[in-house]
Scaffold this active site. Structure first.
Site, PDB file in Angstrom:
ATOM      1  N   CYS A   1       0.147   3.838   2.628  1.00  0.00           N
ATOM      2  CA  CYS A   1       0.564   3.207   3.948  1.00  0.00           C
ATOM      3  C   CYS A   1       1.769   3.695   4.413  1.00  0.00           C
ATOM      4  O   CYS A   1       2.274   3.997   5.348  1.00  0.00           O
ATOM      5  CB  CYS A   1       0.421   1.782   3.793  1.00  0.00           C
ATOM      6  SG  CYS A   1      -1.395   1.109   3.910  1.00  0.00           S
TER       7      CYS A   1
ATOM      8  N   CYS B   1       0.760  -1.265  -0.031  1.00  0.00           N
ATOM      9  CA  CYS B   1       0.106  -0.145   0.058  1.00  0.00           C
ATOM     10  C   CYS B   1       0.605   1.344  -0.035  1.00  0.00           C
ATOM     11  O   CYS B   1       1.643   1.654   0.919  1.00  0.00           O
ATOM     12  CB  CYS B   1      -0.950   0.077   1.187  1.00  0.00           C
ATOM     13  SG  CYS B   1      -1.702   1.450   1.509  1.00  0.00           S
TER      14      CYS B   1
END
Length: 101
Positions: free
Chosen positions: A34, A31
């Site tokens: 993230c 991600c």
């Protein structure tokens, strides 16, 4: 304080029974957003001794992700006294994360 790796095995002791608010970062290695939020969360963990900070890898801890209804990541959840006190989805700046606390 160091960032804790939260798993289903230590969730109760580290989060539910915590006497401090707990900032949980639901994330995954693949991600991009993230990876943008992660260093900010690490920084907050170092700066704030009054809270716990834990990271939950959703690929390894699918049960916890489902338990909290995590559909998009990063998801940040603040737990106080075993209850969800605040929640944020998506990459947000540091001041927004601090505002959750």
């Amino acid at each position: 304080m160091a960032v804790l790796t939260i798993t289903k095995d230590n969730f109760d002791s580290e989060v539910m029974q915590s006497d401090k608010p707990v900032l949980l970062d639901f994330w995954a290695t693949w991600c991009g957003p993230c990876r943008m939020v992660s260093p900010i969360v690490d920084e907050i963990a170092e700066e704030r001794g009054d809270i716990k900070v834990g990271k939950i890898n959703i690929d390894e801890q699918m049960d916890l992700a489902q338990q909290f209804g995590v559909m998009s990541i990063p998801t940040l959840i603040v737990m106080k006294d075993g209850q969800i006190a605040n929640k944020s989805v998506g990459a947000v700046p540091k001041d927004s994360i601090l505002a959750l606390l």
